[in-house]
Design a protein around this motif. Structure first.
Motif, PDB file in Angstrom:
ATOM      1  N   GLU A  67       6.006  18.668  -0.708  1.00 56.55           N
ATOM      2  CA  GLU A  67       6.471  19.887  -1.376  1.00 56.55           C
ATOM      3  C   GLU A  67       6.989  19.593  -2.775  1.00 56.55           C
ATOM      4  O   GLU A  67       6.802  20.408  -3.698  1.00 56.55           O
ATOM      5  CB  GLU A  67       7.546  20.577  -0.528  1.00 56.55           C
ATOM      6  CG  GLU A  67       6.991  21.175   0.747  1.00 56.55           C
ATOM      7  CD  GLU A  67       7.888  22.230   1.357  1.00 56.55           C
ATOM      8  OE1 GLU A  67       7.364  23.237   1.848  1.00 56.55           O
ATOM      9  OE2 GLU A  67       9.124  22.030   1.345  1.00 56.55           O
ATOM     10  N   ALA A  68       7.621  18.441  -2.965  1.00 58.72           N
ATOM     11  CA  ALA A  68       8.080  18.070  -4.305  1.00 58.72           C
ATOM     12  C   ALA A  68       6.889  17.905  -5.247  1.00 58.72           C
ATOM     13  O   ALA A  68       6.909  18.371  -6.397  1.00 58.72           O
ATOM     14  CB  ALA A  68       8.890  16.768  -4.236  1.00 58.72           C
ATOM     15  N   ALA A  69       5.844  17.236  -4.767  1.00 55.29           N
ATOM     16  CA  ALA A  69       4.652  17.030  -5.596  1.00 55.29           C
ATOM     17  C   ALA A  69       3.961  18.354  -5.905  1.00 55.29           C
ATOM     18  O   ALA A  69       3.538  18.602  -7.041  1.00 55.29           O
ATOM     19  CB  ALA A  69       3.683  16.083  -4.888  1.00 55.29           C
ATOM     20  N   VAL A  70       3.848  19.231  -4.915  1.00 56.47           N
ATOM     21  CA  VAL A  70       3.185  20.518  -5.121  1.00 56.47           C
ATOM     22  C   VAL A  70       3.987  21.390  -6.075  1.00 56.47           C
ATOM     23  O   VAL A  70       3.426  22.044  -6.968  1.00 56.47           O
ATOM     24  CB  VAL A  70       2.973  21.238  -3.771  1.00 56.47           C
ATOM     25  CG1 VAL A  70       2.514  22.672  -3.981  1.00 56.47           C
ATOM     26  CG2 VAL A  70       1.947  20.478  -2.931  1.00 56.47           C
ATOM     27  N   PRO A 106       0.829  -1.198   0.000  1.00 54.17           N
ATOM     28  CA  PRO A 106       0.000   0.000   0.000  1.00 54.17           C
ATOM     29  C   PRO A 106       0.870   1.257   0.000  1.00 54.17           C
ATOM     30  O   PRO A 106       1.979   1.265   0.542  1.00 54.17           O
ATOM     31  CB  PRO A 106      -0.790  -0.116   1.318  1.00 54.17           C
ATOM     32  CG  PRO A 106      -0.776  -1.571   1.641  1.00 54.17           C
ATOM     33  CD  PRO A 106       0.544  -2.084   1.130  1.00 54.17           C
ATOM     34  N   PRO A 107       0.389   2.343  -0.648  1.00 52.35           N
ATOM     35  CA  PRO A 107       1.167   3.583  -0.681  1.00 52.35           C
ATOM     36  C   PRO A 107       1.507   4.062   0.728  1.00 52.35           C
ATOM     37  O   PRO A 107       0.702   3.946   1.649  1.00 52.35           O
ATOM     38  CB  PRO A 107       0.218   4.576  -1.380  1.00 52.35           C
ATOM     39  CG  PRO A 107      -0.738   3.719  -2.135  1.00 52.35           C
ATOM     40  CD  PRO A 107      -0.887   2.469  -1.335  1.00 52.35           C
ATOM     41  N   LEU A 108       2.700   4.592   0.901  1.00 54.57           N
ATOM     42  CA  LEU A 108       3.116   5.095   2.199  1.00 54.57           C
ATOM     43  C   LEU A 108       2.649   6.534   2.374  1.00 54.57           C
ATOM     44  O   LEU A 108       2.465   7.257   1.411  1.00 54.57           O
ATOM     45  CB  LEU A 108       4.641   5.053   2.294  1.00 54.57           C
ATOM     46  CG  LEU A 108       5.290   3.694   2.036  1.00 54.57           C
ATOM     47  CD1 LEU A 108       6.802   3.824   2.100  1.00 54.57           C
ATOM     48  CD2 LEU A 108       4.803   2.676   3.044  1.00 54.57           C
ATOM     49  N   MET A 109       2.446   6.960   3.620  1.00 53.80           N
ATOM     50  CA  MET A 109       2.095   8.346   3.870  1.00 53.80           C
ATOM     51  C   MET A 109       3.219   9.256   3.387  1.00 53.80           C
ATOM     52  O   MET A 109       4.392   8.970   3.599  1.00 53.80           O
ATOM     53  CB  MET A 109       1.849   8.555   5.374  1.00 53.80           C
ATOM     54  CG  MET A 109       1.532  10.007   5.727  1.00 53.80           C
ATOM     55  SD  MET A 109       0.195  10.711   4.738  1.00 53.80           S
ATOM     56  CE  MET A 109      -1.164   9.691   5.259  1.00 53.80           C
ATOM     57  N   LEU A 110       2.853  10.329   2.730  1.00 51.42           N
ATOM     58  CA  LEU A 110       3.848  11.251   2.196  1.00 51.42           C
ATOM     59  C   LEU A 110       4.552  11.994   3.321  1.00 51.42           C
ATOM     60  O   LEU A 110       3.945  12.366   4.326  1.00 51.42           O
ATOM     61  CB  LEU A 110       3.173  12.264   1.259  1.00 51.42           C
ATOM     62  CG  LEU A 110       2.519  11.700   0.003  1.00 51.42           C
ATOM     63  CD1 LEU A 110       1.778  12.804  -0.740  1.00 51.42           C
ATOM     64  CD2 LEU A 110       3.553  11.062  -0.897  1.00 51.42           C
ATOM     65  N   THR A 111       5.838  12.231   3.124  1.00 52.38           N
ATOM     66  CA  THR A 111       6.603  13.065   4.045  1.00 52.38           C
ATOM     67  C   THR A 111       6.439  14.524   3.628  1.00 52.38           C
ATOM     68  O   THR A 111       6.023  14.817   2.493  1.00 52.38           O
ATOM     69  CB  THR A 111       8.092  12.702   4.008  1.00 52.38           C
ATOM     70  OG1 THR A 111       8.625  13.071   2.721  1.00 52.38           O
ATOM     71  CG2 THR A 111       8.307  11.207   4.240  1.00 52.38           C
ATOM     72  N   VAL A 168      -5.378  20.267 -20.585  1.00 57.08           N
ATOM     73  CA  VAL A 168      -5.810  19.068 -19.855  1.00 57.08           C
ATOM     74  C   VAL A 168      -4.870  18.769 -18.697  1.00 57.08           C
ATOM     75  O   VAL A 168      -5.301  18.507 -17.574  1.00 57.08           O
ATOM     76  CB  VAL A 168      -5.910  17.861 -20.805  1.00 57.08           C
ATOM     77  CG1 VAL A 168      -6.179  16.580 -20.026  1.00 57.08           C
ATOM     78  CG2 VAL A 168      -7.014  18.082 -21.837  1.00 57.08           C
ATOM     79  N   LEU A 169      -3.551  18.815 -18.952  1.00 57.34           N
ATOM     80  CA  LEU A 169      -2.594  18.547 -17.878  1.00 57.34           C
ATOM     81  C   LEU A 169      -2.612  19.653 -16.824  1.00 57.34           C
ATOM     82  O   LEU A 169      -2.451  19.384 -15.628  1.00 57.34           O
ATOM     83  CB  LEU A 169      -1.181  18.410 -18.454  1.00 57.34           C
ATOM     84  CG  LEU A 169      -0.799  17.057 -19.052  1.00 57.34           C
ATOM     85  CD1 LEU A 169       0.675  17.047 -19.425  1.00 57.34           C
ATOM     86  CD2 LEU A 169      -1.091  15.921 -18.093  1.00 57.34           C
ATOM     87  N   ALA A 170      -2.795  20.907 -17.243  1.00 55.31           N
ATOM     88  CA  ALA A 170      -2.848  22.014 -16.285  1.00 55.31           C
ATOM     89  C   ALA A 170      -4.020  21.833 -15.327  1.00 55.31           C
ATOM     90  O   ALA A 170      -3.895  22.026 -14.106  1.00 55.31           O
ATOM     91  CB  ALA A 170      -2.964  23.349 -17.024  1.00 55.31           C
ATOM     92  N   SER A 171      -5.164  21.436 -15.865  1.00 53.81           N
ATOM     93  CA  SER A 171      -6.331  21.192 -15.018  1.00 53.81           C
ATOM     94  C   SER A 171      -6.086  20.008 -14.092  1.00 53.81           C
ATOM     95  O   SER A 171      -6.439  20.041 -12.903  1.00 53.81           O
ATOM     96  CB  SER A 171      -7.558  20.932 -15.900  1.00 53.81           C
ATOM     97  OG  SER A 171      -8.690  20.610 -15.116  1.00 53.81           O
ATOM     98  N   ALA A 172      -5.454  18.957 -14.621  1.00 55.84           N
ATOM     99  CA  ALA A 172      -5.146  17.778 -13.800  1.00 55.84           C
ATOM    100  C   ALA A 172      -4.189  18.142 -12.674  1.00 55.84           C
ATOM    101  O   ALA A 172      -4.301  17.616 -11.553  1.00 55.84           O
ATOM    102  CB  ALA A 172      -4.551  16.673 -14.669  1.00 55.84           C
ATOM    103  N   ALA A 173      -3.237  19.034 -12.935  1.00 57.26           N
ATOM    104  CA  ALA A 173      -2.284  19.447 -11.905  1.00 57.26           C
ATOM    105  C   ALA A 173      -2.986  20.178 -10.767  1.00 57.26           C
ATOM    106  O   ALA A 173      -2.686  19.955  -9.587  1.00 57.26           O
ATOM    107  CB  ALA A 173      -1.201  20.333 -12.519  1.00 57.26           C
ATOM    108  N   ARG A 174      -3.924  21.042 -11.110  1.00 60.86           N
ATOM    109  CA  ARG A 174      -4.679  21.758 -10.061  1.00 60.86           C
ATOM    110  C   ARG A 174      -5.530  20.783  -9.252  1.00 60.86           C
ATOM    111  O   ARG A 174      -5.642  20.907  -8.023  1.00 60.86           O
ATOM    112  CB  ARG A 174      -5.539  22.851 -10.697  1.00 60.86           C
ATOM    113  CG  ARG A 174      -4.715  24.020 -11.256  1.00 60.86           C
ATOM    114  CD  ARG A 174      -5.607  25.170 -11.704  1.00 60.86           C
ATOM    115  NE  ARG A 174      -6.359  24.834 -12.915  1.00 60.86           N
ATOM    116  CZ  ARG A 174      -5.923  25.065 -14.143  1.00 60.86           C
ATOM    117  NH1 ARG A 174      -4.740  25.630 -14.333  1.00 60.86           N
ATOM    118  NH2 ARG A 174      -6.671  24.757 -15.185  1.00 60.86           N
TER     119      ARG A 174
END
Length: 233
Positions: free
Chosen positions: A78-81, A68-73, A94-100
């Motif tokens: 911050e890397a994902a954001v 199962p996915p681990l809880m994000l640190t 489409v990707l811009a909307s997906a990013a938001r």
């Protein structure tokens, strides 16, 4: 670092690598000793985690392993954001909307104490200056890359001359003011990069080019390394 956290991190290191990872490399990243890593590997094997390898050569994680996915640190959040901010400002619609949407989903999924890392970030990207309008449906291009299918394009070069080419799309590159499509060009019998705003027309063919997308990408990376001396991740 707690032992349980270290065991999870070892699995994460092995998950993201396509090559065997040595105990020395893991010890350096986790700031511990090789002896500790060897003990941890033994513990993971005892828990039936499917690791393969040996001391001095490196270890790999069986691709069939599922956890199962681990809880994000906080750093992972911050890397994902940061990545999502960049895509939201420079990606195709489409990707811009997906990013938001991704940022909103992460904010909903993480514990309350971690939400400030998303809602009040300490990191940010400069606003995108706006890429030139694409002459091709980028969303469909991405689908054709995954499907291993050909695209017939009419392309206008910097001199205004047009040619019709059948290409095998490899990857879409996103830049501040433009987007580029790297592809194998049947006309030139070589890899070429095409600015998407210079594509006058595109026909998405049902015909497959016969190369697996991953293998075609590897060939393109070798081409870039040999012609430009640049090693791509």
């Amino acid at each position: 670092m707690r032992r349980a956290d270290r065991l999870f991190q070892i699995i994460q290191i092995l998950r993201r690598s396509h090559r065997p990872v040595t105990a020395d490399a893991m010890a350096q990243e986790l700031e511990t000793s090789k002896r500790t890593i060897y003990r941890d590997i033994a513990d993971l094997l005892g828990q039936r985690v499917p690791l393969r390898g040996e001391a001095g050569i490196g270890y790999v994680l069986d691709g069939a392993f599922d956890m199962p996915p681990l809880m994000l640190t906080p750093d992972e959040i911050e890397a994902a954001v940061l990545g999502a901010q960049w895509v939201a400002g420079r990606g195709d619609p489409v990707l811009a909307s997906a990013a938001r949407d991704l940022i909103a989903k992460i904010a909903t999924a993480v514990p309350e104490k971690l939400r400030p890392f998303i809602l009040e970030p300490a990191i940010g990207t400069s606003p995108g200056r706006g890429a030139a309008a694409d002459g091709v449906d980028i969303t469909k291009v991405r689908a054709w890359i995954h499907a291993g299918r050909k695209i017939a394009i009419t392309y206008r070069d910097e001199r205004g001359e047009t040619t019709r080419r059948v290409i095998w799309p490899v990857i879409v590159g996103y830049f501040d003011t433009m987007r580029m499509l790297a592809a194998w060009c049947e006309l030139r019998q070589d890899f070429r990069s095409f600015r998407t705003e210079r594509m006058v027309a595109a026909e998405f063919l049902d015909e497959r080019h016969g190369s697996r997308p991953g293998e075609l990408r590897k060939r393109w990376k070798r081409h870039i390394q040999e012609t430009r001396g640049v090693t791509l991740p």
